[in-house]
Design a protein around this motif. Structure first.
Motif, short mmCIF file in Angstrom:
data_model
loop_
_atom_site.label_atom_id
_atom_site.label_comp_id
_atom_site.label_asym_id
_atom_site.label_seq_id
_atom_site.Cartn_x
_atom_site.Cartn_y
_atom_site.Cartn_z
N VAL A 79 39.50 96.63 58.04
CA VAL A 79 39.07 96.68 59.43
C VAL A 79 37.66 95.84 59.28
CG1 VAL A 79 37.99 98.72 59.79
CG2 VAL A 79 39.06 97.61 61.65
N CYS A 80 37.19 95.37 60.64
CA CYS A 80 35.81 94.46 60.44
C CYS A 80 34.81 95.25 59.84
CB CYS A 80 35.55 94.02 61.66
SG CYS A 80 37.05 92.73 62.32
N TRP A 99 33.25 103.97 58.03
CA TRP A 99 34.50 104.22 57.65
C TRP A 99 35.48 103.63 58.70
CZ3 TRP A 99 31.96 109.03 56.52
CH2 TRP A 99 31.63 109.38 54.97
N HIS A 100 35.10 103.19 59.78
CA HIS A 100 35.90 102.71 60.94
C HIS A 100 35.33 101.84 61.81
CE1 HIS A 100 34.69 105.42 64.52
NE2 HIS A 100 34.54 106.35 63.44
N LEU A 101 35.84 101.54 62.78
CA LEU A 101 35.56 100.26 63.66
C LEU A 101 34.18 100.38 64.31
CD1 LEU A 101 36.41 97.43 64.14
CD2 LEU A 101 37.54 98.30 66.18
N GLY A 102 33.66 101.74 64.82
CA GLY A 102 32.66 101.98 65.57
C GLY A 102 31.39 102.32 64.81
N ASP A 103 31.51 102.54 63.41
CA ASP A 103 30.52 102.85 62.83
C ASP A 103 29.43 101.86 62.58
OD1 ASP A 103 31.22 105.46 62.30
OD2 ASP A 103 32.34 104.94 60.26
N HIS A 134 29.52 93.20 62.15
CA HIS A 134 30.72 93.33 63.00
C HIS A 134 30.28 92.98 64.34
CE1 HIS A 134 34.08 94.75 65.08
NE2 HIS A 134 33.52 95.86 65.72
N ASN A 135 30.87 92.05 64.74
CA ASN A 135 30.80 91.46 66.06
C ASN A 135 29.19 91.28 66.33
OD1 ASN A 135 33.48 91.33 66.28
ND2 ASN A 135 33.75 93.26 67.82
N TYR A 136 28.79 91.62 67.50
CA TYR A 136 27.40 91.42 67.83
C TYR A 136 26.75 92.80 67.54
CZ TYR A 136 27.99 86.89 69.77
OH TYR A 136 28.17 85.61 69.70
N MET A 137 26.73 92.82 66.08
CA MET A 137 25.74 93.82 65.59
C MET A 137 25.00 92.92 64.50
SD MET A 137 28.05 97.13 64.20
CE MET A 137 29.10 97.92 65.26
N ARG A 190 31.43 100.06 76.27
CA ARG A 190 32.87 99.76 75.91
C ARG A 190 32.87 98.72 74.69
NH1 ARG A 190 37.36 101.24 78.81
NH2 ARG A 190 37.02 102.56 80.50
N TYR A 191 33.98 98.74 73.83
CA TYR A 191 34.15 97.83 72.96
C TYR A 191 33.84 96.32 73.53
CZ TYR A 191 36.13 95.00 69.08
OH TYR A 191 36.59 94.02 68.30
N ALA A 192 33.22 95.46 72.75
CA ALA A 192 33.14 94.11 73.40
C ALA A 192 32.46 94.03 74.57
CB ALA A 192 34.35 93.48 73.30
N ASP A 193 31.72 94.84 75.10
CA ASP A 193 31.18 95.15 76.43
C ASP A 193 32.05 95.09 77.48
OD1 ASP A 193 28.73 95.72 77.79
OD2 ASP A 193 27.90 93.85 77.87
N GLY A 194 33.24 95.45 77.25
CA GLY A 194 34.35 95.38 78.29
C GLY A 194 34.79 94.12 78.54
#
Length: 524
Positions: A79-80, A99-103, A134-137, A190-194
């Motif tokens: 996972v990303c 360890w997971h997507l939101g970290d 990861h995405n916009y980090m 929210r993920y991807a800012d909704g």
């Protein structure tokens, strides 16, 4: 003055000039190679160079033909965010604690030194376009120029929006705004800012630059033109969003394929005897229009063939779209005259199930999610157009690029430079490679939490599952294991961990897994 004396005088002057030129050249150090670091999101090894006879990927194939292709490459987490954090820090997930997507690695490790940060210390000018972390980090402190993006995407309300969420259709765009407004009223963060709402695919009849990846390729070309005039070498991180969902790409790339000729998965069922917590819930695909009904892979749900073919078609179209953009980018490097002095490395962050194991997406410990493409081309490479079966990992990229750039490899690296394989692709290498996955209660079929530790050897894929404490980051009780024969069962159809004849092998593999990556390193 006689002609002979005039000749000697001219000869002496020319000799002095040549000696002076030679001295100046000797004093001027050779410029370090540039680095073009290309990430392609959700790209599994469905590329012509990897043997896929359906994929139309001439530019990736060309790059492989000029460099080396790693046939057995694995990510650390499917996972990303965890995969990219491990790769960019050069250490494994239990060290990054991502360890997971939101970290968020920078919140967890404020003092962490990322790959571009490290290269900047050695004189590299660092630039980022697209998805590297990861995405916009974007992790602004990692780059001299962080988070560059095409001008038309710089709207204030889009700054946290992912590049994958843009469509061409105005109707879809208006619908996204309405849905996002409603979602943010319920929960503002929210993920991807909704913005991750809409259909799972789109095939608009537009130019390549009208979709986000095409627009950022145009920006990348302009940026490379600027960078080529600098005295410093550059480290350019360029992250493509496709073939991540939604499969939105110009129609001409869809038209490259006959969906009826795209084969379905060779293994559409979950492995026999596998624990139910080994599978993810497919929540990623379920969030898209037309797929809200899909069930958990361990349930009785089966995707109908029409939707299956549409999604597989969209994935291939998206891969071909990115391939064409890469071809345009490589042509521009050559036009600028910097292609030959640039290290080019192309990688995917994890695999992706396209109906394999009755599932869609990533987020498991199965090889369909763990195996990734890695293609490398670098200046003065001794052997070109070669492939290696040696097992490598994404965590190996950091030390490998250090060695290629001629800079010191940090002593805390938990990967191994694979540069020796570029000179001898048959060289004996790692005995095993290691991955893991954190299965959270809300996506687990039984509602419990687990950590699965995976190890691939030449012959076996072995996984141990444990309970997991997310607060302390420590494993709990042993819960179960999986064992697959990679030679006789490459699609992982049957878990043979309970087979009495395999118990001796399991004991050995369990010890090897416990010993970890340090004991699996190659003898250099």
């Amino acid at each position: 003055m006689s002609d002979q004396k005039k000749f000697k005088k001219v000869l002496f002057a020319v000799t002095l000039a040549l000696l002076s030129l030679a001295c100046n050249q000797a004093e001027k150090p050779k410029k370090k190679p540039n680095i073009l670091f290309i990430s392609i999101d959700d790209l599994r090894p469905n590329i012509g160079a990897y043997g896929d006879t359906i994929a139309i990927t001439p530019n990736m194939d060309q790059l492989a033909g000029e460099g080396i292709l790693f046939k057995q490459a694995f990510c650390q987490v499917a996972v990303c965010a965890p995969s990219r954090a491990s790769l960019m820090l050069g250490v494994r997930p239990d060290s990054t604690r991502v360890w997971h997507l939101g970290d968020k690695f920078r919140e967890i490790n404020p003092q962490a030194v990322t790959m571009p940060q490290y290269f900047e210390k050695f004189g590299y000018y660092t630039v980022n376009i697209g998805k590297i972390f990861h995405n916009y980090m974007p992790d602004s402190i990692s780059w001299d120029e962080p988070d560059l993006r095409p001008e038309r995407y710089k709207r204030k309300d889009w700054l946290k929006r992912d590049g994958e969420t843009f469509y061409i259709s105005e109707e879809i765009n208006k619908m996204q705004v309405r849905k996002r407004d409603s979602l943010l009223k319920i929960r503002p963060v929210r993920y991807a800012d909704g913005w991750n709402t809409g259909p799972a695919y789109e095939a608009a009849d537009v130019a390549d630059s009208m979709y986000y990846d095409g627009a950022q390729t145009e920006l990348a070309k302009k940026t490379l033109t600027r960078l080529s005039k600098m005295d410093k070498p550059f480290y350019f991180g360029l992250g493509y969003f496709r073939p991540h969902l939604p499969f939105a790409a110009p129609k001409k790339y869809w038209d490259l394929y006959d969906p009826e000729k795209i084969p379905l998965s060779p293994n559409p069922n979950i492995p026999g005897g596998a624990p139910i917590y080994s599978m993810n819930s497919m929540y990623e695909l379920r969030s898209y229009d037309g797929f809200h009904d899909i069930g958990h892979p361990t349930s009785s749900f089966r995707m109908d063939e029409d939707r299956t073919r549409k999604l597989r078609h969209g994935y291939y179209a998206s891969v071909s779209y990115v391939d064409a953009l890469l071809g345009d980018l490589m042509a521009h490097l050559k036009k600028l005259g910097i292609y030959d002095n640039t290290i080019i490395i192309l990688w995917g962050d994890h695999g992706w199930k396209l109906g394999d194991l009755n599932s869609w997406g990533k987020m498991t410990n199965y090889d369909i999610d763990l195996k990734v493409p890695i293609i490398l081309r670098y200046p003065e490479q001794e052997k070109r157009g070669v492939k290696t079966d040696a097992m490598v990992e994404l965590v190996d990229l950091f030390p490998s690029l250090c060695e290629l750039a001629g800079i010191k490899v940090p002593d805390y690296m938990q990967g191994t430079s694979f540069v020796p394989l570029t000179k001898n692709p048959e060289k004996p290498w790692k005995k095993a490679v290691f991955s893991q996955f954190h299965r959270r209660p809300k996506v687990s079929a039984d509602g419990h939490r687990y950590m699965g530790y995976s190890m691939n050897t030449e012959k076996y894929h072995y996984v141990e599952w444990y309970g997991w404490d997310p607060e302390t980051g420590t494993r709990g009780d042993f819960k179960g294991r999986e064992l697959y024969d990679r030679i006789s069962d490459p699609y992982e159809t049957v878990n043979i961990a309970e087979d009495p004849e395999e118990q001796g092998i399991i004991q050995n593999l369990s010890k090897e897994l416990a010993a970890g990556w340090q004991e699996a390193k190659p003898k250099l």
